[in-house]
Design a protein around this motif. Sequence first.
Motif, PDB file in Angstrom:
ATOM      1  N   MET A   1       0.942  -1.330  -0.153  1.00  0.00           N
ATOM      2  CA  MET A   1      -0.461  -0.042  -0.365  1.00  0.00           C
ATOM      3  C   MET A   1       0.933   1.486  -0.133  1.00  0.00           C
ATOM      4  O   MET A   1       2.079   1.308   0.854  1.00  0.00           O
ATOM      5  N   SER A   2       0.375   1.756  -0.513  1.00  0.00           N
ATOM      6  CA  SER A   2       1.310   3.018  -0.842  1.00  0.00           C
ATOM      7  C   SER A   2       0.855   4.593  -0.174  1.00  0.00           C
ATOM      8  O   SER A   2      -0.288   4.402   0.973  1.00  0.00           O
ATOM      9  N   PRO A   3       2.137   5.108   0.203  1.00  0.00           N
ATOM     10  CA  PRO A   3       2.340   6.040   1.734  1.00  0.00           C
ATOM     11  C   PRO A   3       0.119   6.879   1.371  1.00  0.00           C
ATOM     12  O   PRO A   3       0.126   7.185   2.657  1.00  0.00           O
ATOM     13  N   LYS A   4       0.020   7.255   0.092  1.00  0.00           N
ATOM     14  CA  LYS A   4      -1.186   7.915   0.114  1.00  0.00           C
ATOM     15  C   LYS A   4      -2.371   7.622   0.308  1.00  0.00           C
ATOM     16  O   LYS A   4      -3.179   7.878   0.805  1.00  0.00           O
ATOM     17  N   GLN A   5      -2.102   5.649   0.134  1.00  0.00           N
ATOM     18  CA  GLN A   5      -3.162   4.968   0.181  1.00  0.00           C
ATOM     19  C   GLN A   5      -3.712   4.644   1.549  1.00  0.00           C
ATOM     20  O   GLN A   5      -4.830   4.552   2.300  1.00  0.00           O
ATOM     21  N   LEU A   6      -2.188   4.774   2.021  1.00  0.00           N
ATOM     22  CA  LEU A   6      -2.544   3.911   4.110  1.00  0.00           C
ATOM     23  C   LEU A   6      -3.675   6.048   3.990  1.00  0.00           C
ATOM     24  O   LEU A   6      -3.944   5.792   5.531  1.00  0.00           O
ATOM     25  N   ARG A   7      -2.318   6.903   3.968  1.00  0.00           N
ATOM     26  CA  ARG A   7      -3.325   7.977   4.720  1.00  0.00           C
ATOM     27  C   ARG A   7      -4.712   7.708   4.583  1.00  0.00           C
ATOM     28  O   ARG A   7      -5.351   8.256   5.023  1.00  0.00           O
ATOM     29  N   GLY A   8      -5.227   7.301   3.631  1.00  0.00           N
ATOM     30  CA  GLY A   8      -6.679   6.905   3.072  1.00  0.00           C
ATOM     31  C   GLY A   8      -7.306   6.337   3.411  1.00  0.00           C
ATOM     32  O   GLY A   8      -8.343   7.415   4.740  1.00  0.00           O
ATOM     33  N   ALA A   9      -6.616   5.407   3.949  1.00  0.00           N
ATOM     34  CA  ALA A   9      -7.745   4.287   4.624  1.00  0.00           C
ATOM     35  C   ALA A   9      -7.479   4.541   6.390  1.00  0.00           C
ATOM     36  O   ALA A   9      -8.286   4.518   7.163  1.00  0.00           O
ATOM     37  N   GLU A  10      -6.482   5.227   7.235  1.00  0.00           N
ATOM     38  CA  GLU A  10      -6.007   6.228   8.192  1.00  0.00           C
ATOM     39  C   GLU A  10      -7.160   6.816   8.215  1.00  0.00           C
ATOM     40  O   GLU A  10      -8.491   6.924   8.934  1.00  0.00           O
ATOM     41  N   THR A  11      -7.714   7.765   7.826  1.00  0.00           N
ATOM     42  CA  THR A  11      -9.020   8.971   7.470  1.00  0.00           C
ATOM     43  C   THR A  11     -10.008   8.131   6.999  1.00  0.00           C
ATOM     44  O   THR A  11     -11.252   8.159   8.143  1.00  0.00           O
ATOM     45  N   VAL A  12     -10.368   7.389   7.332  1.00  0.00           N
ATOM     46  CA  VAL A  12     -12.222   6.589   6.245  1.00  0.00           C
ATOM     47  C   VAL A  12     -12.106   5.566   7.564  1.00  0.00           C
ATOM     48  O   VAL A  12     -13.067   6.386   8.015  1.00  0.00           O
ATOM     49  N   ASP A  13     -10.931   4.923   7.986  1.00  0.00           N
ATOM     50  CA  ASP A  13     -10.770   4.408   9.702  1.00  0.00           C
ATOM     51  C   ASP A  13     -11.785   5.240  10.828  1.00  0.00           C
ATOM     52  O   ASP A  13     -12.666   5.662  11.483  1.00  0.00           O
ATOM     53  N   ARG A  14     -10.626   6.705  10.487  1.00  0.00           N
ATOM     54  CA  ARG A  14     -11.466   7.923  11.910  1.00  0.00           C
ATOM     55  C   ARG A  14     -12.190   7.949  11.426  1.00  0.00           C
ATOM     56  O   ARG A  14     -13.211   8.809  12.282  1.00  0.00           O
ATOM     57  N   LEU A  15     -13.032   8.348  10.891  1.00  0.00           N
ATOM     58  CA  LEU A  15     -13.897   8.717   9.591  1.00  0.00           C
ATOM     59  C   LEU A  15     -15.150   8.024  10.433  1.00  0.00           C
ATOM     60  O   LEU A  15     -16.504   8.310  10.846  1.00  0.00           O
ATOM     61  N   LEU A  16     -14.878   7.016  10.439  1.00  0.00           N
ATOM     62  CA  LEU A  16     -16.066   5.753  11.221  1.00  0.00           C
ATOM     63  C   LEU A  16     -16.377   5.577  12.017  1.00  0.00           C
ATOM     64  O   LEU A  16     -17.103   5.330  13.103  1.00  0.00           O
ATOM     65  N   ASP A  17     -14.655   5.778  12.579  1.00  0.00           N
ATOM     66  CA  ASP A  17     -15.084   5.694  14.372  1.00  0.00           C
ATOM     67  C   ASP A  17     -15.150   6.763  15.199  1.00  0.00           C
ATOM     68  O   ASP A  17     -16.357   6.848  16.205  1.00  0.00           O
ATOM     69  N   ALA A  18     -14.914   7.472  14.540  1.00  0.00           N
ATOM     70  CA  ALA A  18     -15.429   9.331  14.826  1.00  0.00           C
ATOM     71  C   ALA A  18     -17.430   9.569  14.686  1.00  0.00           C
ATOM     72  O   ALA A  18     -18.124   9.462  15.335  1.00  0.00           O
ATOM     73  N   ALA A  19     -17.791   8.391  13.722  1.00  0.00           N
ATOM     74  CA  ALA A  19     -19.325   8.188  13.486  1.00  0.00           C
ATOM     75  C   ALA A  19     -19.926   7.779  14.740  1.00  0.00           C
ATOM     76  O   ALA A  19     -21.117   8.522  14.734  1.00  0.00           O
ATOM     77  N   LEU A  20     -19.369   6.425  14.396  1.00  0.00           N
ATOM     78  CA  LEU A  20     -19.950   5.801  15.881  1.00  0.00           C
ATOM     79  C   LEU A  20     -20.100   6.882  17.451  1.00  0.00           C
ATOM     80  O   LEU A  20     -21.029   6.880  18.613  1.00  0.00           O
ATOM     81  N   ARG A  21     -18.743   7.406  17.628  1.00  0.00           N
ATOM     82  CA  ARG A  21     -19.037   7.707  18.512  1.00  0.00           C
ATOM     83  C   ARG A  21     -19.464   9.240  18.817  1.00  0.00           C
ATOM     84  O   ARG A  21     -20.209   9.057  19.660  1.00  0.00           O
ATOM     85  N   VAL A  22     -19.765   9.821  17.683  1.00  0.00           N
ATOM     86  CA  VAL A  22     -20.942  10.877  17.595  1.00  0.00           C
ATOM     87  C   VAL A  22     -21.793  10.434  17.400  1.00  0.00           C
ATOM     88  O   VAL A  22     -23.424  10.899  18.539  1.00  0.00           O
ATOM     89  N   TYR A  23     -23.403   9.490  17.142  1.00  0.00           N
ATOM     90  CA  TYR A  23     -23.843   8.888  17.331  1.00  0.00           C
ATOM     91  C   TYR A  23     -24.116   8.039  18.397  1.00  0.00           C
ATOM     92  O   TYR A  23     -25.895   8.251  19.185  1.00  0.00           O
ATOM     93  N   ALA A  24     -23.564   7.291  19.327  1.00  0.00           N
ATOM     94  CA  ALA A  24     -23.139   7.469  20.375  1.00  0.00           C
ATOM     95  C   ALA A  24     -23.587   8.117  21.665  1.00  0.00           C
ATOM     96  O   ALA A  24     -24.355   7.991  22.838  1.00  0.00           O
TER      97      ALA A  24
END
Length: 197
Positions: free
Chosen positions: A1-24
Amino acid sequence: MSPKQLRGAETVDRLLDAALRVYADAGEQGITVSSLTRTGGASPGSLYHHFGSVDGLMQALLLRWLGRLLDELTAALERSRTPRSGIRAVVETYLRFIQEHPDASRLLHSSYADRLGMAHARQLRDAQEARLSPLTEWMRQHVDSGAIAPLPTPLIEALVLGPVIGLARGWLSGAHETDLEHAARVLPERIWRSLKP
């Protein structure tokens, strides 16, 4: 995985985790672009780039947790030797999952999830097909062998999961204080009786 893809995957995970926290923390009404990006440490552009919309993000969050639940249910069935023990494993695993992941389970059992599920039923089912196939195949094998009554698959699913989902919704909403350990001992046998040929 390229550094750009890795950053994108990390952003996706952060947003998904954030969405669950906000919903909770704030429920469905708290799910806004600003609350999601602030909590996830991402820009609005990142949210739209990766998910297309807030609904796209929430759908991805539902798929993430539905996938985890289905993976656990499938693993429990694969360890079971008989259809009866499989039913017990499904009930126990489901009830344990909601206890271990109450925030995600509240989302999975919410009216918000119901609305998204109704609007995107085929898309959600197609996205989870690989995870649903082992469960369907397990049921079909036991129907074919005569161990489970020859009922249509949707009816078997309703008999197995209907009571468990109903119990989960009540427990998660605080509508009743059911002892889930007691339910995990009693419910499987009652469900099994409804499936015997």
